[in-house]
Design an enzyme around this catalytic site. Structure first.
Site, PDB file in Angstrom:
ATOM      1  CD  GLU A 104      -2.740  -1.396   2.365  1.00  6.75           C
ATOM      2  OE1 GLU A 104      -3.955  -1.599   2.267  1.00  6.75           O
ATOM      3  OE2 GLU A 104      -2.148  -1.429   3.441  1.00  6.75           O
TER       4      GLU A 104
ATOM      5  CB  CYS B  33       2.569   7.509   3.380  1.00  9.27           C
ATOM      6  SG  CYS B  33       3.012   6.278   4.603  1.00  9.27           S
TER       7      CYS B  33
ATOM      8  CB  CYS C 105       6.942  -5.059   9.045  1.00  7.53           C
ATOM      9  SG  CYS C 105       8.283  -4.347  10.035  1.00  7.53           S
TER      10      CYS C 105
ATOM     11  CB  CYS D 140       5.532  -2.824  16.524  1.00 11.70           C
ATOM     12  SG  CYS D 140       7.226  -2.399  16.072  1.00 11.70           S
TER      13      CYS D 140
ATOM     14  CB  CYS E  22       2.343  -2.040  13.866  1.00 11.02           C
ATOM     15  SG  CYS E  22       2.544  -1.809  12.090  1.00 11.02           S
TER      16      CYS E  22
ATOM     17  N   GLY F   7       6.429  -1.840   6.373  1.00 12.35           N
ATOM     18  CA  GLY F   7       7.814  -2.287   6.370  1.00 12.35           C
ATOM     19  C   GLY F   7       8.767  -1.410   7.148  1.00 12.35           C
ATOM     20  CD  GLU F   8      12.779  -0.311  10.424  1.00 18.11           C
ATOM     21  OE1 GLU F   8      11.794   0.129  11.040  1.00 18.11           O
ATOM     22  OE2 GLU F   8      13.782   0.392  10.157  1.00 18.11           O
TER      23      GLU F   8
ATOM     24  CB  SER G 187       9.419   6.429   9.928  1.00 19.93           C
ATOM     25  OG  SER G 187       9.014   6.006  11.207  1.00 19.93           O
TER      26      SER G 187
ATOM     27  CB  SER H  48       8.777   3.992  15.826  1.00 19.43           C
ATOM     28  OG  SER H  48       8.296   4.388  14.567  1.00 19.43           O
ATOM     29  CG  LEU H  49      10.992   6.840  22.186  1.00 17.39           C
ATOM     30  CD1 LEU H  49      12.338   6.164  22.041  1.00 17.39           C
ATOM     31  CD2 LEU H  49      11.191   8.281  22.679  1.00 17.39           C
ATOM     32  CG  HIS H  50       5.881   3.873  19.658  1.00 19.21           C
ATOM     33  ND1 HIS H  50       5.430   5.080  19.158  1.00 19.21           N
ATOM     34  CD2 HIS H  50       6.180   3.125  18.572  1.00 19.21           C
ATOM     35  CE1 HIS H  50       5.452   5.039  17.831  1.00 19.21           C
ATOM     36  NE2 HIS H  50       5.908   3.879  17.452  1.00 19.21           N
TER      37      HIS H  50
ATOM     38  CB  CYS I 209       0.545   5.699  11.004  1.00 18.96           C
ATOM     39  SG  CYS I 209       1.141   7.179  10.304  1.00 18.96           S
TER      40      CYS I 209
HETATM   41  N1  SAH Z   1       8.717   0.605  10.322  1.00 16.14           N
HETATM   42  C1  SAH Z   1       8.885   2.000  10.429  1.00 16.14           C
HETATM   43  C2  SAH Z   1       8.070   2.796   9.450  1.00 16.14           C
HETATM   44  C3  SAH Z   1       6.652   2.336   9.202  1.00 16.14           C
HETATM   45  S1  SAH Z   1       5.557   2.503  10.560  1.00 16.14           S
HETATM   46  C4  SAH Z   1       8.631   2.456  11.853  1.00 16.14           C
HETATM   47  O1  SAH Z   1       8.133   1.676  12.638  1.00 16.14           O
HETATM   48  O2  SAH Z   1       8.950   3.591  12.151  1.00 16.14           O
HETATM   49  C5  SAH Z   1       5.225   4.250  10.516  1.00 16.14           C
HETATM   50  C6  SAH Z   1       4.698   4.813  11.826  1.00 16.14           C
HETATM   51  O3  SAH Z   1       3.381   4.329  12.103  1.00 16.14           O
HETATM   52  C7  SAH Z   1       5.551   4.429  13.021  1.00 16.14           C
HETATM   53  O4  SAH Z   1       5.813   5.512  13.857  1.00 16.14           O
HETATM   54  C8  SAH Z   1       4.665   3.431  13.701  1.00 16.14           C
HETATM   55  O5  SAH Z   1       5.025   3.297  15.016  1.00 16.14           O
HETATM   56  C9  SAH Z   1       3.306   4.012  13.458  1.00 16.14           C
HETATM   57  N2  SAH Z   1       2.201   3.093  13.747  1.00 16.14           N
HETATM   58  C10 SAH Z   1       2.226   1.751  13.662  1.00 16.14           C
HETATM   59  N3  SAH Z   1       1.024   1.239  14.031  1.00 16.14           N
HETATM   60  C11 SAH Z   1       0.228   2.283  14.353  1.00 16.14           C
HETATM   61  C12 SAH Z   1      -1.124   2.412  14.790  1.00 16.14           C
HETATM   62  N4  SAH Z   1      -1.914   1.343  14.932  1.00 16.14           N
HETATM   63  N5  SAH Z   1      -1.613   3.645  15.028  1.00 16.14           N
HETATM   64  C13 SAH Z   1      -0.832   4.746  14.834  1.00 16.14           C
HETATM   65  N6  SAH Z   1       0.434   4.688  14.417  1.00 16.14           N
HETATM   66  C14 SAH Z   1       0.976   3.471  14.168  1.00 16.14           C
HETATM   67 FE1  SF4 Z   2       7.176  -2.774  11.303  1.00  7.14          FE
HETATM   68 FE2  SF4 Z   2       7.070  -0.135  11.786  1.00  7.14          FE
HETATM   69 FE3  SF4 Z   2       4.883  -1.695  12.061  1.00  7.14          FE
HETATM   70 FE4  SF4 Z   2       6.864  -1.928  13.802  1.00  7.14          FE
HETATM   71  S1  SF4 Z   2       5.586  -0.108  13.474  1.00  7.14           S
HETATM   72  S2  SF4 Z   2       5.789  -3.631  12.830  1.00  7.14           S
HETATM   73  S3  SF4 Z   2       8.618  -1.612  12.503  1.00  7.14           S
HETATM   74  S4  SF4 Z   2       5.977  -1.265  10.182  1.00  7.14           S
END
Ligand code: SAH
Ligand code: SF4
Length: 338
Positions: free
Chosen positions: A91, A105, A112, A116, A119, A160-161, A192, A214-216, A333
């Site tokens: 996508e 985007c 991936c 996480c 996600c 993806g990462e 990212s 992506s810290l969280h 996202c």
């Molecule tokens: N893999 C990379 C880039 C893709 S994810 C990464 O993790 O940074 C892009 C962003 O979307 C990241 O900051 C991720 O943490 C965030 N994201 C993932 N799942 C989400 C969700 N359910 N709601 C909001 N943001 C989310």
């Molecule tokens: Fe992969 Fe980014 Fe989603 Fe984590 S947040 S599973 S690194 S796409």
């Protein structure tokens, strides 16, 4: 099988063309046809001689990625579903803003491997990396749908990462930044990452684009729970990288923090985050959690989000609350899962 022409970097494409007997100016014309005029066949490259077009056809092919579906959100966001040559789906998202800014985007992998827990892409696991051409094709195909619009920003925040597919991502960045190709300024591109620290060091050796992390979570215990990658590269290593990035690239790190109700949004964690960022040049994007079917998390309340924003601001950290776009079509996202 013939190589895909968008998989080449400029210098190896030039070399290959010169070897076939084409001249440098023909190479420049071809780059223009590919990335500025966005043609879909060699026959459309009408200022090349018949002979050169024939040579191109015999030696290269176009990527066979197709647009499989487009979903339009009420807010103007469009979710593109692409079908790759092997039938796999990814996508990409087109995000227009009232300010005139248009952001794309992009995905870097099919699925991936990082897993996480919040996600949706993570739930799929990794099917495969995208090629450089498949990354660039997303931009080309979306732009072809909006020929009158000027794309202003690119974010690598789709499926993806990026750091797990470094070669293709770096290659795509080169073409995106190349003035003769797409010509995006570096400050208009953001990559990212979830924090693959050694790859990030490798990445910044020849890419000085904006980096989002992506810290969280502000401590290892909680981050381990949310993001398995933290067990391999804990916060001390990640934050060391961020300080080095500040110094080497002379840019702040953009930290992404999804606020998850009752999980990572307590006031103590907010203070811990402020302490963690002490000594790092940082911006923060607070991201409202986007839920999806079967997710175990809930978004924090609007009051909590506001409280976090105000306190971070007071602590002197530039903070944005990300406006969620395309939520109604699962294009936001973390909702991507072809
Ligand atoms: N893999 C990379 C880039 C893709 S994810 C990464 O993790 O940074 C892009 C962003 O979307 C990241 O900051 C991720 O943490 C965030 N994201 C993932 N799942 C989400 C969700 N359910 N709601 C909001 N943001 C989310
Ligand atoms: Fe992969 Fe980014 Fe989603 Fe984590 S947040 S599973 S690194 S796409």
């Amino acid at each position: 099988m013939k190589p895909v022409i968008t998989d080449f970097d400029s210098s190896s494409l030039k070399e290959a063309l010169l070897r076939l007997g084409l001249k440098t100016y023909a190479f420049c014309q071809i780059i223009q046809w590919l990335y500025q005029k966005r043609v879909t066949s060699f026959d459309e490259m009408t200022n090349l001689s018949e002979k050169n077009r024939q040579l191109l056809k015999e030696n290269f092919r176009f990527s066979s990625t197709k647009v499989a579906d487009i979903k339009h959100s009420a807010d103007g966001t469009c979710l593109f579903l692409f079908e790759l040559s092997d039938g796999k789906k990814i996508e990409g998202v087109y995000i227009p803003a009232i300010t005139g800014r248009i952001t794309l985007c992009l995905s870097t992998q099919v699925g991936c491997a990082m897993g996480c827990h919040f996600c949706r892409t993570g739930e799929m696991g990794l099917l495969r990396n995208l090629t450089q051409g498949e990354i660039l094709e997303q931009v080309l195909m979306i732009q072809r749908c909006f020929p009158a619009e000027q794309v202003t920003n690119i974010v690598f925040m789709g499926m993806g990462e990026p750091m797990a597919n470094l070669k293709a991502v770096s290659g795509a960045l080169k073409i995106l930044e190349d003035k003769k190709a797409f010509g995006f300024a570096k400050r208009r591109i953001t990559v990212s990452t979830a924090g693959l620290v050694p790859k990030m060091f490798e990445f910044i050796q020849d890419n000085k684009t904006k980096l989002a992390v992506s810290l969280h979570a502000p401590n290892d215990k909680l981050r381990n729970e949310l993001m398995p990658i933290n067990k391999r590269y804990p916060l001390a290593e990640l934050m060391q990288f961020c300080r080095d990035y500040n110094r080497i690239c002379k840019l702040p790190v953009i930290f992404e923090y999804i606020l998850l109700k009752g999980v990572n949004d307590a006031p103590e964690l907010l203070e811990e985050l402020i302490r963690l960022l002490n000594g790092v040049s940082a911006k923060i994007n607070l991201i409202p959690f986007n839920s999806f079917p079967e997710s175990q998390y809930q978004p924090s309340s609007a009051e909590t989000v506001e409280m976090w924003r105000d306190r971070l601001y007071e602590a002197g950290i530039q903070t944005n609350v990300r406006a969620e776009r395309g939520r109604d079509i699962l294009a936001a996202c973390g909702q991507l899962a072809a």
